[in-house]
Design a protein around this motif. Structure first.
Motif, short mmCIF file in Angstrom:
data_model
loop_
_atom_site.label_atom_id
_atom_site.label_comp_id
_atom_site.label_asym_id
_atom_site.label_seq_id
_atom_site.Cartn_x
_atom_site.Cartn_y
_atom_site.Cartn_z
N GLU A 78 -12.77 59.01 -55.85
CA GLU A 78 -14.07 58.38 -55.61
C GLU A 78 -13.94 57.11 -54.79
OE1 GLU A 78 -18.00 56.82 -58.12
OE2 GLU A 78 -16.07 57.18 -59.14
N GLU A 79 -12.89 56.34 -55.01
CA GLU A 79 -12.73 55.09 -54.26
C GLU A 79 -12.52 55.32 -52.77
OE1 GLU A 79 -8.86 55.78 -56.68
OE2 GLU A 79 -11.04 55.83 -57.01
N HIS A 80 -11.97 56.49 -52.40
CA HIS A 80 -11.78 56.80 -50.98
C HIS A 80 -13.14 56.98 -50.29
CE1 HIS A 80 -7.66 58.53 -52.35
NE2 HIS A 80 -7.60 57.22 -52.16
N ILE A 81 -14.01 57.73 -50.92
CA ILE A 81 -15.34 57.93 -50.34
C ILE A 81 -16.12 56.63 -50.31
CG2 ILE A 81 -17.55 59.11 -50.67
CD1 ILE A 81 -16.04 61.44 -51.83
N LEU A 82 -16.06 55.86 -51.38
CA LEU A 82 -16.78 54.59 -51.41
C LEU A 82 -16.25 53.62 -50.35
CD1 LEU A 82 -17.16 54.00 -55.26
CD2 LEU A 82 -18.82 54.94 -53.67
N SER A 83 -14.96 53.61 -50.13
CA SER A 83 -14.38 52.74 -49.10
C SER A 83 -14.86 53.17 -47.71
CB SER A 83 -12.86 52.78 -49.16
OG SER A 83 -12.39 52.31 -50.41
N PHE A 84 -14.94 54.48 -47.49
CA PHE A 84 -15.44 55.00 -46.21
C PHE A 84 -16.89 54.60 -45.99
CE2 PHE A 84 -17.39 58.59 -43.82
CZ PHE A 84 -16.74 58.38 -42.61
N LEU A 85 -17.72 54.74 -47.03
CA LEU A 85 -19.13 54.36 -46.91
C LEU A 85 -19.30 52.86 -46.73
CD1 LEU A 85 -20.70 56.68 -49.64
CD2 LEU A 85 -20.77 56.99 -47.16
N ILE A 86 -18.46 52.07 -47.40
CA ILE A 86 -18.52 50.61 -47.25
C ILE A 86 -18.23 50.20 -45.81
CG2 ILE A 86 -17.32 48.47 -47.87
CD1 ILE A 86 -17.02 49.63 -50.71
N SER A 87 -17.22 50.82 -45.21
CA SER A 87 -16.89 50.49 -43.82
C SER A 87 -18.02 50.86 -42.87
CB SER A 87 -15.59 51.19 -43.41
OG SER A 87 -15.74 52.60 -43.47
N ARG A 140 -25.57 49.43 -61.15
CA ARG A 140 -24.20 49.80 -60.81
C ARG A 140 -23.24 48.62 -61.00
NH1 ARG A 140 -25.40 53.19 -55.27
NH2 ARG A 140 -25.37 55.29 -56.18
N ILE A 141 -23.69 47.44 -60.61
CA ILE A 141 -22.86 46.25 -60.81
C ILE A 141 -22.64 46.01 -62.31
CG2 ILE A 141 -22.77 43.75 -60.49
CD1 ILE A 141 -24.30 44.15 -57.87
N GLY A 142 -23.71 46.15 -63.09
CA GLY A 142 -23.57 46.00 -64.54
C GLY A 142 -22.64 47.03 -65.14
N TYR A 143 -22.70 48.26 -64.64
CA TYR A 143 -21.80 49.31 -65.12
C TYR A 143 -20.35 48.98 -64.78
CZ TYR A 143 -19.86 54.03 -65.65
OH TYR A 143 -19.10 55.10 -66.03
N TYR A 144 -20.12 48.46 -63.58
CA TYR A 144 -18.76 48.10 -63.19
C TYR A 144 -18.22 46.95 -64.03
CZ TYR A 144 -14.93 46.11 -60.50
OH TYR A 144 -13.71 45.59 -60.13
N LYS A 148 -14.67 47.33 -65.79
CA LYS A 148 -13.86 46.84 -64.67
C LYS A 148 -12.36 46.95 -64.93
CE LYS A 148 -14.15 42.02 -66.16
NZ LYS A 148 -14.58 40.64 -65.78
N THR A 149 -11.94 47.07 -66.19
CA THR A 149 -10.51 47.16 -66.48
C THR A 149 -9.90 48.49 -66.06
OG1 THR A 149 -11.03 47.90 -68.72
CG2 THR A 149 -10.69 45.53 -68.38
N CYS A 150 -10.72 49.52 -65.91
CA CYS A 150 -10.18 50.83 -65.56
C CYS A 150 -10.87 51.47 -64.36
CB CYS A 150 -10.26 51.79 -66.75
SG CYS A 150 -11.93 51.98 -67.42
N LEU A 151 -11.66 50.70 -63.63
CA LEU A 151 -12.33 51.21 -62.42
C LEU A 151 -11.75 50.56 -61.19
CD1 LEU A 151 -16.10 51.36 -63.49
CD2 LEU A 151 -14.51 53.28 -63.23
N SER A 152 -11.82 51.26 -60.09
CA SER A 152 -11.34 50.74 -58.81
C SER A 152 -12.25 49.61 -58.33
CB SER A 152 -11.30 51.86 -57.78
OG SER A 152 -11.05 51.35 -56.50
N PRO A 153 -11.68 48.60 -57.63
CA PRO A 153 -12.54 47.53 -57.08
C PRO A 153 -13.61 48.05 -56.13
CG PRO A 153 -10.24 46.87 -57.04
CD PRO A 153 -10.24 48.31 -57.43
N ALA A 154 -13.36 49.20 -55.50
CA ALA A 154 -14.35 49.77 -54.58
C ALA A 154 -15.65 50.10 -55.31
CB ALA A 154 -13.79 51.02 -53.91
N VAL A 155 -15.56 50.47 -56.60
CA VAL A 155 -16.76 50.77 -57.38
C VAL A 155 -17.63 49.53 -57.55
CG1 VAL A 155 -17.59 51.67 -59.59
CG2 VAL A 155 -15.52 52.62 -58.56
N GLY A 156 -17.02 48.35 -57.63
CA GLY A 156 -17.79 47.11 -57.76
C GLY A 156 -18.24 46.55 -56.42
#
Length: 592
Positions: A78-87, A140-144, A148-156
């Motif tokens: 999931e972090e790969h797709i989120l990083s692509f969308l962020i860019s 989404r920010i609240g969920y992250y 946050k201890t087990c999610l990728s920084p890209a999710v936040g």
């Protein structure tokens, strides 16, 4: 005779030129035209093709990543797709910032505007959807924060960038979306098409996430009903939430997904119109100020509100009953189809009456080039394919079934009416948007303070007088006109008059104000009724009422995998069709 002789001699000399010279001049003229066409049109066409291919490949890269993620054993996370969308969003924000700064420095230049692209009410609706998207980003920010201890920084990082992207994009839509770009055309084409396909990828990401959630919900219902050969994927993080409201955030997200999805697809459509307008020569048209009148609105709003209230009732009852037992599930599906048949019958009747009213008059259609209007018609037909596909599959499933449940033939009638209703509604909307504006008798016949003259050749000419406009090429035009009129009046060839046209001098196709007002009231009520009905048919599937998963007939005919794929592809098109019809019907209401 002398003049005719001169003309005859000139004609003969023109035709007696040497063939070699005429051919040479013709070849030279063709070469010059080709050179001008090549140097002027080629960069424009080249930029259109290159930017279009860039956008399509961008979309395909994103879709390949999303499809790879759907396979659980894939190396794509999931972090790969989120990083692509962020860019992609950061790149679009950079382009919009550059465009806004450049336009701000060129305030002295008046840029052309396309008044049909991005109307104020459409931008207002997009702003409302954007506000709901910002609420979704906050969840989404609240969920992250909770995981946050087990999610990728890209999710936040993703919801933060998405919120900035949404705010900057809404600002761009309000102040620049109807610009007709004439400078840096090649570069701007790539910037606009990048924005178009960035929003399309965000739409695809939302559609896939919502489809996975609804599919998991359907599987859980099957497990509750006693089906054992069903597996439900686990989506929760492998750690404990540090706050007490993580479950609220995660469950609330799926109720906001439909609004976020519609926001991105509508923005991509509006930006695509802007891309088509780059380098376009705007044809001047006098746009009258549209005043929305609500006088005479009664039947349409009342029936539409009844339909909307019954829709909410059906939605609540369906969600509560469809997962309890097999009996309640069948009754919920039967209730949905009966409700849908009644709604569709009324919608078909209303659309047919509107078409008959249009066909009863002789108003011409407006065939002028308009990218926004053409795109509206193309989207109506293109997105209707989704529901038509599901309907024909359902009809085939009912006909080929050996044993049918109690709602079998009701499903058949519902699917058939879906096809007919969209056919009639598309015709009604397109014919309404392509109609030239009607004027009543009082508006049609006006006093024209012009100077007109009727010559011996039966020609009518009008010459307007403009105060404050000086044409230096005709500084002595008054004297010239007076001398010409004096000479012609002596020969009894011209009669001139200054003032208004005499009554009855020009026959205009008029319609009485009472008849026109009555027709407009009927059309306005039809538009409002269809507007609310399309909102109703958008609400049901958007919030989980999808009998295509629950009736079981199509799965027996096509198989679980194929039918699930068909529904997941066709349902987003159906949702967009309903919301696009809502926007088009509001435009019809304004124009009538």
């Amino acid at each position: 005779m002398v003049e005719n002789g001169v003309l005859d001699i000139m004609y003969l000399n023109k035709n007696n030129r040497s063939p070699a010279l005429s051919s040479s001049d013709k070849e030279k003229k063709n070469f010059d035209n080709f050179k001008i066409s090549f140097t002027d049109d080629y960069p424009k066409k080249n930029a259109e093709i290159l930017s279009g291919q860039y956008g399509i490949n961008l979309l395909l890269v994103g879709l390949s990543l999303m499809l790879a993620l759907s396979y659980q054993g894939s190396a794509v996370k999931e972090e790969h797709i989120l990083s692509f969308l962020i860019s992609l969003m950061i790149l679009q924000i950079t382009w919009m910032l550059w465009y806004i700064i450049r336009k701000d420095r060129q305030k002295c230049f008046v840029s052309e505007k396309d008044s049909d692209a991005g109307t104020s009410w459409l931008r207002g609706g997009l702003t409302l959807l954007a506000l709901i998207s910002l609420i979704m980003d906050a969840f989404r920010i609240g969920y992250y924060v909770g995981y946050k201890t087990c999610l990728s920084p890209a999710v936040g990082v993703y919801p933060v960038i998405h919120a900035v992207h949404t705010i900057s994009q809404v600002h761009f839509l309000w102040f620049h979306v109807n610009d007709v770009i004439k400078t840096f055309e090649t570069f701007e084409r790539f910037g606009v098409i990048h924005a178009v396909f960035t929003n399309l990828l965000l739409w695809c990401n939302g559609v896939i996430s919502e489809a996975e959630h609804l599919l998991d919900t359907h599987k859980r219902r099957l497990l509750d009903l006693g089906y054992t050969n069903v597996t439900v994927g686990e989506k929760e993080p492998h750690c404990n939430c540090t706050t007490n409201i993580c479950s609220i955030f995660s469950h609330s997200l799926y109720y906001l997904y439909p609004f976020n999805i519609e926001y991105h697809i509508f923005v991509s459509v509006v930006l695509f119109v802007m891309w088509k307008n780059i380098g376009r020569i705007i044809e001047y048209q006098r746009h009258q100020k549209v005043v929305m009148r609500t006088k005479g609105l009664f039947a349409g709003p009342i029936l539409g509100l009844i339909a909307l209230a019954s829709t909410i009732t059906v939605l609540v009852v369906y969600i509560l009953q469809v997962g309890d037992s097999v009996e309640t599930r069948e009754s919920a599906v039967t209730m949905f189809y009966c409700y849908g048949i009644v709604m569709l019958l009324f919608m078909c009747l209303a659309g047919s009456v509107g078409l008959l009213i249009f066909r009863s008059d002789n108003l011409p259609l407006d065939y002028s080039k308009n990218p926004s209007r053409k795109l509206d018609a193309d989207l109506l037909f293109g997105t209707a394919i989704g529901s038509w596909l599901m309907s024909w599959c359902s009809i085939l499933a009912v006909i080929s079934a050996t044993t049918r449940p109690v709602y079998g033939w009701i499903n058949f009638m519902y699917s058939l009416l879906i096809i007919i209703e969209k056919y009639i509604q598309n015709l009604f909307i397109i014919e309404s948007l392509h109609r030239k504006e009607e004027t009543n008798e009082r508006d049609e016949v006006e006093t024209i303070p012009e100077i007109y003259s009727v010559s011996a050749g039966s020609s009518l000419s009008l010459a307007s007088s403009y105060n404050g406009i000086i044409n230096r090429a005709f500084e002595n035009q008054d004297k010239v006109c007076v001398s010409l009129e004096t000479d012609q009046e002596d020969n009894n060839q011209v009669y001139s008059h200054s003032g208004s046209l005499p009554e009855g001098s020009i026959s205009l196709p008029t319609r009485s104000s009472a008849e026109l007002s009555k027709r407009r009231r009927v059309l306005k009520n039809i538009a409002v009724f269809l507007f609310l009905c399309n909102i109703s048919f958008w609400i049901l599937p958007a919030f989980g009422c999808r009998p295509q998963f629950d009736n079981g007939m199509e799965e027996k005919t096509f198989g679980y995998t194929i039918w699930t794929t068909i529904v997941n592809v066709a349902m987003p098109l159906n949702l967009f069709y309903r919301m696009h019809s809502v926007a088009s019907l509001f435009e019809v209401f304004r124009k009538v």
